[in-house]
Write a protein that holds these residues in place. Structure first.
Motif, PDB file in Angstrom:
ATOM      1  N   THR A   1       0.811  -1.221   0.000  1.00 58.01           N
ATOM      2  CA  THR A   1       0.000   0.000   0.000  1.00 58.01           C
ATOM      3  C   THR A   1       0.846   1.274   0.000  1.00 58.01           C
ATOM      4  OG1 THR A   1      -0.167  -0.132   2.423  1.00 58.01           O
ATOM      5  CG2 THR A   1      -1.967  -1.091   1.144  1.00 58.01           C
ATOM      6  N   ASP A   2       2.168   1.125   0.149  1.00 57.99           N
ATOM      7  CA  ASP A   2       3.083   2.272   0.160  1.00 57.99           C
ATOM      8  C   ASP A   2       3.690   2.442  -1.232  1.00 57.99           C
ATOM      9  OD1 ASP A   2       5.184   4.065   0.436  1.00 57.99           O
ATOM     10  OD2 ASP A   2       5.814   3.277   2.372  1.00 57.99           O
TER      11      ASP A   2
ATOM     12  N   ALA B   1      -0.820   4.474  -4.775  1.00 59.06           N
ATOM     13  CA  ALA B   1      -0.993   4.573  -3.332  1.00 59.06           C
ATOM     14  C   ALA B   1      -2.261   3.857  -2.889  1.00 59.06           C
ATOM     15  CB  ALA B   1      -1.045   6.040  -2.905  1.00 59.06           C
ATOM     16  N   PHE B   2      -2.116   2.988  -1.906  1.00 60.36           N
ATOM     17  CA  PHE B   2      -3.215   2.213  -1.322  1.00 60.36           C
ATOM     18  C   PHE B   2      -3.939   1.354  -2.365  1.00 60.36           C
ATOM     19  CE2 PHE B   2      -2.695   5.999   1.393  1.00 60.36           C
ATOM     20  CZ  PHE B   2      -2.169   5.356   2.509  1.00 60.36           C
TER      21      PHE B   2
ATOM     22  N   GLY C   1      -6.354   8.118  -6.262  1.00 55.66           N
ATOM     23  CA  GLY C   1      -6.178   8.243  -4.828  1.00 55.66           C
ATOM     24  C   GLY C   1      -6.573   9.630  -4.349  1.00 55.66           C
TER      25      GLY C   1
ATOM     26  N   SER D   1      -9.842   5.849  -1.153  1.00 56.03           N
ATOM     27  CA  SER D   1      -8.863   5.494  -0.125  1.00 56.03           C
ATOM     28  C   SER D   1      -8.329   4.080  -0.282  1.00 56.03           C
ATOM     29  CB  SER D   1      -9.481   5.642   1.276  1.00 56.03           C
ATOM     30  OG  SER D   1      -9.812   6.979   1.534  1.00 56.03           O
TER      31      SER D   1
ATOM     32  N   MET E   1      -6.322   1.563   2.378  1.00 49.52           N
ATOM     33  CA  MET E   1      -5.737   2.289   3.503  1.00 49.52           C
ATOM     34  C   MET E   1      -6.130   1.679   4.853  1.00 49.52           C
ATOM     35  SD  MET E   1      -6.342   6.281   4.591  1.00 49.52           S
ATOM     36  CE  MET E   1      -5.682   6.963   3.080  1.00 49.52           C
ATOM     37  N   ILE E   2      -7.415   1.515   5.062  1.00 47.64           N
ATOM     38  CA  ILE E   2      -7.861   1.055   6.377  1.00 47.64           C
ATOM     39  C   ILE E   2      -7.819  -0.466   6.491  1.00 47.64           C
ATOM     40  CG2 ILE E   2      -9.707   1.198   8.106  1.00 47.64           C
ATOM     41  CD1 ILE E   2      -8.150   3.779   7.500  1.00 47.64           C
TER      42      ILE E   2
ATOM     43  N   GLN F   1      -5.234  -2.096   5.697  1.00 48.52           N
ATOM     44  CA  GLN F   1      -3.908  -2.271   6.300  1.00 48.52           C
ATOM     45  C   GLN F   1      -3.948  -1.956   7.789  1.00 48.52           C
ATOM     46  OE1 GLN F   1      -1.450   0.438   7.285  1.00 48.52           O
ATOM     47  NE2 GLN F   1      -0.248  -1.258   8.159  1.00 48.52           N
TER      48      GLN F   1
ATOM     49  N   ASP G   1     -13.853   2.989  -4.375  1.00 49.40           N
ATOM     50  CA  ASP G   1     -14.171   2.608  -3.001  1.00 49.40           C
ATOM     51  C   ASP G   1     -15.553   1.963  -2.885  1.00 49.40           C
ATOM     52  OD1 ASP G   1     -11.767   3.410  -2.069  1.00 49.40           O
ATOM     53  OD2 ASP G   1     -12.468   5.248  -1.096  1.00 49.40           O
TER      54      ASP G   1
END
Length: 500
Positions: free
Chosen positions: A356-357, A365-366, A371, A375, A378-379, A381, A474
């Motif tokens: 995710t990095d 990203a994510f 992005g 998201s 993100m969550i 992780q 999402d």
């Protein structure tokens, strides 16, 4: 399935746990009857025998009259059935019944054949004693939970038949069985032993083995998603160290990645000289886990075949008081399995963080396009991190703890039952972490299309995609995690590992 007492294999024990019938070989009654006769002769001589014609624990100096010996055994079961908490799951109870029968059938416990036959009848009839999960310190054996098990044999306590909880007497009636009238020592032999902690630890072992295989698949998939190298899995590296688990793990990872077009696309000209440890050191970490599991398997196999009640009656008729009920070997094995589960989850969580990095992975990203508006993972992780952290706390060794019991007569205990009981919760956490990694790695590989991964890893991606679509924008994440976690718990990914 016929199982010889003292020689049960892990394969046989797992089969019984999963519902296969258990039978003993012809002639098993002879050594059992011999031990009963030997004990009867010692009682007739008027000798004081612990738990036979004396009280228990700190009350061992109290002699019991011959007319009260049967009542002594009934009272023992009733007073010791002091467990609490939710009942143990059916597969674990099946294993407890089987191991108790196998232990008693070795003929060192002075228990009549009909007691063992009653245990086997409960198992065959699907009559599972309702055993509260908590209340044992792992010495003198699993007293409280095994007392709850034994109560059903005398028509007391409760049993679970399917989804129904019924009184013990009703359970026996439905099976066409009569309540047992316990003979000298029989109550003590039934509740003294390590069968509960061993059954819980074996269930934890079987689950850990499946999660280990799943983690290899998820880890290999993360290597491809992050365009990692397979050089760290070169057999020459691992031969120079010589750790057997590490060598086997590296071989499995090589096989999982063999033929990946993604790997071939960056074999030369890759700017990243070395991958982060969560990718590169998988053989070292997961190999160490494998070695611990193999050690635990050997210890638990021996314990499942052991005679662990007290006192014991030898073939020569001697009655020996000892401490085989002390479950320290099981406690150590369970603590090691807790370390395995914690490390499997910890390494997987680090791979999710890497994926995710964008700086580390080179992926969006994510793991989502647009992005900011989205998201992505993100969550997910964050959830993996929360579960990994929880497992670290749960992995604290239980075997180093001890709290004296029975008025300091039992002044050092193993805490093996608690050590093994927490493995199910840890496995549940680890399964969820691996589900998140499988989703993230499958998403990451999607960014490399039209390049394909290896045949087994593409098979794993297809399995994920059966229950969870790619992440284009999402949406509610929890159902995807739950769906893939169910696949993990069913062992849906273990078959992708050679020899798994």
């Amino acid at each position: 399935m016929i199982v010889t007492p003292g020689s049960a294999t892990l394969h046989e024990l797992r089969a019984v746990m999963e519902g296969e019938a258990l039978a003993l070989p012809m002639g098993w009654e002879a050594p059992v009857e011999a031990s009963v006769n030997a004990l009867a002769a010692r009682i007739a001589e008027g000798e004081a025998l612990y738990g036979v014609n004396t009280g228990f624990g700190k009350l061992a100096s109290q002699r019991i009259a011959g007319a009260d010996l049967a009542k002594l055994q009934r009272n023992l079961l009733r007073s010791h059935a002091a467990g609490t908490g939710p009942c143990l799951p059916a597969p674990v109870v099946r294993l407890i019944l089987a191991m108790k029968a196998l232990s008693l059938a070795r003929g060192a416990s002075a228990v009549r054949p009909q007691v063992i036959a009653q245990l086997l009848a409960l198992l065959e009839g699907g009559i599972l004693p309702a055993i509260p999960a908590k209340g044992s310190v792992g010495a003198s054996g699993d007293l409280a939970p095994l007392a709850h098990m034994a109560l059903v044999l005398i028509g007391e306590g409760e049993a679970i038949i399917g989804e129904e909880v019924v009184p013990g007497a009703e359970a026996l009636r439905r099976a066409g069985l009569a309540p047992l009238e316990l003979g000298p020592k029989e109550g003590l032999a039934l509740l003294n032993g390590t069968q509960v902690s061993t059954a819980l630890a074996l269930a934890g072992l079987f689950t850990a083995e499946a999660l280990w295989l799943t983690a290899l698949v998820a880890g290999a998939l993360s290597v491809d998603a992050a365009r990692g190298s397979d050089t760290p899995f070169d057999p020459r590296i691992h031969a120079l160290r010589g750790q057997p688990g590490q060598i086997r793990t590296a071989a499995a990872l090589r096989a999982l990645l063999e033929g990946s077009a993604i790997r071939e696309s960056h074999r030369t000209g890759d700017a990243r000289v070395q991958d982060p440890y969560c990718l590169r050191c998988q053989p070292q970490v997961m190999g160490a886990c494998l070695d611990l599991m193999n050690h635990a398997a050997a210890v638990l196999t021996r314990e499942a075949n052991a005679v662990t009640d007290n006192p014991l009656v030898t073939a020569e008729g001697e009655v020996l008081s000892g401490g085989n009920f002390h479950a320290e070997p099981v406690a150590f094995a369970a603590d090691n399995l807790a370390l395995v589960l914690a490390e499997i989850g910890a390494l997987a969580e680090r791979r999710v963080a890497l994926l995710t990095d964008p700086v580390l992975s080179g992926l969006p990203a994510f793991l989502v396009r647009e992005g900011g508006l989205n998201s992505g993972f993100m969550i997910a992780q964050v959830t993996a991190a929360a579960l990994a952290s929880e497992n670290k706390a749960l992995a604290t060794p239980r075997s180093v703890d001890s709290l004296p019991t029975s008025a300091n007569q039992e002044d050092h205990v193993s805490m093996a039952t608690g050590a093994a009981l927490r493995l199910a919760e840890m496995a549940d956490n680890t399964a969820a972490i691996l589900a998140i990694e499988l989703l993230a790695a499958a998403q990451g590989v999607g960014f490399h299309r039209p390049l394909a991964s290896s045949t087994p890893l593409e098979g794993a991606i297809a399995r994920v995609r059966e229950v969870a679509a790619p992440w284009d924008e999402d949406r509610h994440m929890a159902p995807d995690i739950a769906a893939v976690k169910r696949l993990v718990e069913r062992g849906a990914f273990t078959g992708f590992v050679e020899g798994g």
